[in-house]
Design a protein around this motif. Structure first.
Motif, PDB file in Angstrom:
ATOM      1  N   GLU A  78      36.075  29.428  64.801  1.00 48.43           N
ATOM      2  CA  GLU A  78      36.440  28.943  66.017  1.00 48.43           C
ATOM      3  C   GLU A  78      35.215  28.658  66.948  1.00 48.43           C
ATOM      4  N   ARG A  79      34.160  29.479  67.024  1.00 54.31           N
ATOM      5  CA  ARG A  79      33.044  29.156  67.870  1.00 54.31           C
ATOM      6  C   ARG A  79      32.150  28.193  67.389  1.00 54.31           C
ATOM      7  N   LEU A  80      31.937  27.994  66.048  1.00 56.55           N
ATOM      8  CA  LEU A  80      31.125  26.960  65.546  1.00 56.55           C
ATOM      9  C   LEU A  80      31.789  25.778  64.955  1.00 56.55           C
ATOM     10  N   ARG A  81      33.159  25.649  65.297  1.00 53.58           N
ATOM     11  CA  ARG A  81      34.053  24.688  64.732  1.00 53.58           C
ATOM     12  C   ARG A  81      33.716  24.325  63.427  1.00 53.58           C
ATOM     13  N   VAL A  82      33.992  25.093  62.473  1.00 49.83           N
ATOM     14  CA  VAL A  82      33.779  25.230  61.149  1.00 49.83           C
ATOM     15  C   VAL A  82      34.799  24.285  60.436  1.00 49.83           C
ATOM     16  N   PRO A  83      34.496  23.408  59.533  1.00 52.90           N
ATOM     17  CA  PRO A  83      35.708  22.706  58.935  1.00 52.90           C
ATOM     18  C   PRO A  83      36.845  23.576  58.067  1.00 52.90           C
ATOM     19  N   VAL A  84      37.870  23.074  58.338  1.00 50.91           N
ATOM     20  CA  VAL A  84      39.094  23.569  57.850  1.00 50.91           C
ATOM     21  C   VAL A  84      38.675  24.114  56.276  1.00 50.91           C
ATOM     22  N   ASP A  85      38.149  23.229  55.481  1.00 48.86           N
ATOM     23  CA  ASP A  85      38.347  23.850  54.048  1.00 48.86           C
ATOM     24  C   ASP A  85      37.296  24.991  54.069  1.00 48.86           C
TER      25      ASP A  85
ATOM     26  N   ARG B 258      36.762  27.298  56.203  1.00 46.72           N
ATOM     27  CA  ARG B 258      37.176  28.620  56.755  1.00 46.72           C
ATOM     28  C   ARG B 258      38.334  29.046  55.909  1.00 46.72           C
ATOM     29  N   GLU B 259      39.081  28.019  55.723  1.00 50.14           N
ATOM     30  CA  GLU B 259      40.390  28.603  54.691  1.00 50.14           C
ATOM     31  C   GLU B 259      39.679  29.206  53.415  1.00 50.14           C
ATOM     32  N   THR B 260      38.861  28.845  52.649  1.00 49.05           N
ATOM     33  CA  THR B 260      38.220  29.427  51.336  1.00 49.05           C
ATOM     34  C   THR B 260      37.801  30.615  51.874  1.00 49.05           C
ATOM     35  N   ALA B 261      37.175  30.680  52.732  1.00 50.64           N
ATOM     36  CA  ALA B 261      36.196  32.194  53.379  1.00 50.64           C
ATOM     37  C   ALA B 261      37.290  33.109  53.835  1.00 50.64           C
ATOM     38  N   ASP B 262      38.466  32.668  54.391  1.00 54.33           N
ATOM     39  CA  ASP B 262      39.387  33.643  54.896  1.00 54.33           C
ATOM     40  C   ASP B 262      39.937  34.136  53.512  1.00 54.33           C
ATOM     41  N   VAL B 263      40.173  33.617  52.588  1.00 56.46           N
ATOM     42  CA  VAL B 263      40.848  34.178  51.344  1.00 56.46           C
ATOM     43  C   VAL B 263      39.734  35.016  50.786  1.00 56.46           C
ATOM     44  N   VAL B 264      38.544  34.555  50.548  1.00 56.20           N
ATOM     45  CA  VAL B 264      37.524  35.613  49.915  1.00 56.20           C
ATOM     46  C   VAL B 264      37.305  36.996  50.676  1.00 56.20           C
ATOM     47  N   ALA B 265      37.324  36.766  52.092  1.00 54.51           N
ATOM     48  CA  ALA B 265      36.920  37.963  52.927  1.00 54.51           C
ATOM     49  C   ALA B 265      38.156  38.880  52.644  1.00 54.51           C
ATOM     50  N   ARG B 266      39.394  38.422  52.510  1.00 54.21           N
ATOM     51  CA  ARG B 266      40.654  39.427  52.350  1.00 54.21           C
ATOM     52  C   ARG B 266      40.859  40.052  51.113  1.00 54.21           C
ATOM     53  N   GLU B 267      40.465  39.040  49.948  1.00 54.92           N
ATOM     54  CA  GLU B 267      40.765  39.319  48.809  1.00 54.92           C
ATOM     55  C   GLU B 267      39.601  39.782  47.816  1.00 54.92           C
ATOM     56  N   HIS B 268      38.374  39.682  48.322  1.00 54.50           N
ATOM     57  CA  HIS B 268      37.355  39.662  47.194  1.00 54.50           C
ATOM     58  C   HIS B 268      37.325  41.300  46.438  1.00 54.50           C
ATOM     59  N   GLY B 269      37.714  42.380  47.155  1.00 50.19           N
ATOM     60  CA  GLY B 269      38.007  43.493  46.671  1.00 50.19           C
ATOM     61  C   GLY B 269      38.947  43.625  45.646  1.00 50.19           C
ATOM     62  N   HIS B 270      40.357  42.881  45.836  1.00 46.11           N
ATOM     63  CA  HIS B 270      41.129  42.868  44.786  1.00 46.11           C
ATOM     64  C   HIS B 270      40.584  42.051  43.532  1.00 46.11           C
ATOM     65  N   ILE B 271      40.060  40.974  43.734  1.00 43.68           N
ATOM     66  CA  ILE B 271      39.604  40.352  42.899  1.00 43.68           C
ATOM     67  C   ILE B 271      38.543  40.932  41.790  1.00 43.68           C
ATOM     68  N   HIS B 272      37.547  41.861  42.436  1.00 44.77           N
ATOM     69  CA  HIS B 272      36.553  42.479  41.857  1.00 44.77           C
ATOM     70  C   HIS B 272      37.491  43.641  40.825  1.00 44.77           C
TER      71      HIS B 272
END
Length: 416
Positions: free
Chosen positions: A288-295, A297-311
Motif C-alpha cells: 500500500e505504501r509503495l503502490r505496488v501493482p496488483v499482480d 502484491r497478490e503473488t507475494a501474498d500467497v508466497v508469504a502465507r504458503e511457502h512453508g506448506h509448499i516446502h
C-alpha cells in the motif's frame, strides 16, 4: 545546432554492452528551430522532442536548479547558450555524463569533461558534481546501477554524500511511484542483492523499507539455514531469482516472503513460529505504501502465507494437497501458481550450500495440479443437478472428486 549522443548509450557502447536506447542532446537550438525541422514536442517540464523518423528523444541542452525538496523540486533552464558541459554536469554519475558527437568517430568524437571513461575503466560509480545531492532519486539509481554493473563499486565520496542526503531527510520526500519504479527495475537487474546492500550502507533502506532493513542480524535455525542471518538469506533468495530469470512478480514475492521474521519475539529466536502470517500483514503495508501493482502484491501474498506448506508438501495427504491448491487459487490461476512455485524454489535454493540442490516440490505440485485439472467438473455438476443438488453440495462433490484424483495419482508408481 550540434547534436550529441549522451548517457546510457555512450556508457554501454564503451562497456561493450548492447545499446538498446539512444538519448540525444541538442546544443545551440531553440524549440522553434526543432519544430521547423519536423521534430514533435513531447516534454512537459522541459523541451524534449521526438525525431520525425526514428521517434528517438532529442532534448535541448538544459540546466537545473534546486527549488524544493524531493525529485520534483527543480527549476529547469533551457536556452541556446547552455553548453554541453553544463548539460552533462546535471547528470547523476560520471559514467552517464559522457557525450559522443554524431559526426565524430572513436576517441575524437567523445566529450568527457568529468572523466566518466576513466571511471568505467576503474569500475567506479561516482557522482558528477555536488548537485547530485539535489535529487534523492539518484540514491536509488546508484543502487540500481550497482545491481546491474556487478563489478562496479560505489566511490567512497559518493557513498558519503548519499549518507548525508539520508540524514538530511531527502529520502523521506520521495513519491511512492518513483520509489517503486526504481526498486522494480533494480529487482530485475543481474544481481538484485547489490541494490539492497548499497541502500543499506547509506541508510536509505531503513527509511524506504524498514521491514526489509531489520532482517539483518535476525538469526534462523542453522540446521535449516546454514547462512543463519535472515538478511543474508533474503539476498541469496533474490540473487537466485535473478539466476533463474524469474519475472518481477516472483522477485517481489521473494523480497517479501520472510518479512515476518523481523518481528519475531527475541525469546523464541532462532525459531520463527507463524512468521508467514506476519509476513503477509507486513507485505500489505509495504504494497500500500509503495503502490505496488496488483499482480505483484497478490503473488507475494500467497508466497508469504504458503511457502512453508509448499516446502513441506511432500508430506501432505491428498486432501491436504487439494486444500493447498485451493488456498493458492491454483485451479483458477495455474500460471500464477507456477510463479508461486518458482518463488518457493528460489527460497529453498537461496541458502548456503543449497544453491545447486533440486527442488522436487515444484514439478510434483504441478503434476498434482494437472491431476486436479483433469477432473471434469461439468459432468459432476450435471449429475448433481439431476439429483436435485446445487450450490455448496456441488462444490463438496467436486472437491471430493479432486481429492480422489490426487489420491489416485499419489498411489501410482510414477508419483514422487
Amino acid at each position: 545546432m550540434q547534436i550529441y549522443m549522451v548517457g546510457g548509450a555512450v556508457r554501454d557502447k564503451l562497456l561493450g554492452r548492447p545499446v538498446n536506447d539512444h538519448d540525444w542532446v541538442v546544443v545551440g537550438a531553440t524549440p522553434e528551430q526543432m519544430l521547423a525541422q519536423g521534430y514533435l514536442p513531447v516534454g512537459r517540464d522541459f523541451p524534449v522532442f521526438l525525431h520525425p523518423e526514428t521517434r528517438e528523444e532529442y532534448a535541448l541542452a538544459r540546466t537545473e536548479r534546486k527549488s524544493g525538496r524531493g525529485y520534483r523540486g527543480f527549476v529547469v533552464h533551457s536556452a541556446p547558450d547552455v553548453t554541453l558541459e553544463e548539460d552533462l554536469s546535471r547528470r547523476d554519475l560520471t559514467i552517464n555524463a559522457i557525450a559522443e558527437s554524431t559526426d565524430g568517430a572513436g576517441a575524437e568524437g567523445i566529450f568527457d569533461p568529468y572523466s566518466g571513461a576513466q571511471d568505467i575503466e576503474a569500475r567506479v560509480l561516482r557522482h558528477v558534481t555536488d548537485a547530485f545531492r539535489e535529487d534523492p532519486v539518484r540514491i536509488l539509481r546508484v543502487a540500481r546501477f550497482a545491481a546491474r554493473f556487478t563489478d562496479f563499486s560505489v566511490a567512497p565520496e559518493t557513498m558519503q554524500l548519499m549518507r548525508e542526503m539520508v540524514e538530511r531527510g531527502e529520502v523521506d520526500h520521495l513519491v511512492p511511484e518513483r520509489v517503486w519504479q526504481e526498486l522494480a527495475r533494480g529487482l530485475m537487474e543481474e544481481k538484485p542483492s547489490r541494490m539492497f546492500e548499497v541502500l543499506r550502507d547509506c541508510g536509505a533502506l531503513a527509511v524506504l523499507l524498514p521491514e526489509v532493513a531489520r532482517l539483518w542480524g535476525v538469526p534462523q535455525r542453522a540446521d535449516y539455514h546454514p547462512e543463519v542471518d535472515t538478511g543474508v538469506h533474503l539476498m541469496m533468495v533474490l540473487d537466485m531469482a535473478a539466476r533463474l530469470q524469474a519475472p518481477l512478480t516472483v522477485r517481489f514475492a521473494c523480497l517479501a516472503h520472510d518479512l515476518g521474521k523481523g518481528t519475531t519475539p527475541a525469546d523464541v529466536l532462532p525459531r520463527h513460529i507463524d512468521h508467514e502470517t506476519r509476513s503477509a500483514e507486513l507485505l500489505k503495508d509495504v504494497a500500500e505504501r509503495l503502490r505496488v501493482p496488483v499482480d505483484c502484491r497478490e503473488t507475494a501474498d500467497v508466497v508469504a502465507r504458503e511457502h512453508g506448506h509448499i516446502h513441506r508438501s511432500q508430506d501432505l495427504s491428498a486432501a491436504a494437497l487439494v486444500r493447498l491448491l485451493e488456498r493458492c487459487d491454483a485451479i483458477r490461476k495455474p500460471e500464477r501458481f507456477a510463479e508461486i512455485l518458482l518463488a518457493c524454489e528460489c527460497d529453498a535454493r537461496g541458502r548456503l550450500g543449497f544453491e545447486e540442490s533440486a527442488y522436487p516440490q515444484r514439478p510434483r505440485l504441478l503434476a498434482v495440479l494437472a491431476a486436479v485439472q483433469a477432473v471434469v467438473t461439468r459432468e459432476i455438476a450435471a449429475q448433481a443437478a439431476a439429483k436435485g443438488q446445487s450450490g455448496p453440495q456441488v462444490g463438496a462433490l467436486i472437491h471430493q472428486a479432486r481429492v480422489e484424483a490426487v489420491a489416485q495419482w499419489l498411489s501410482a508408481p510414477t508419483a514422487h
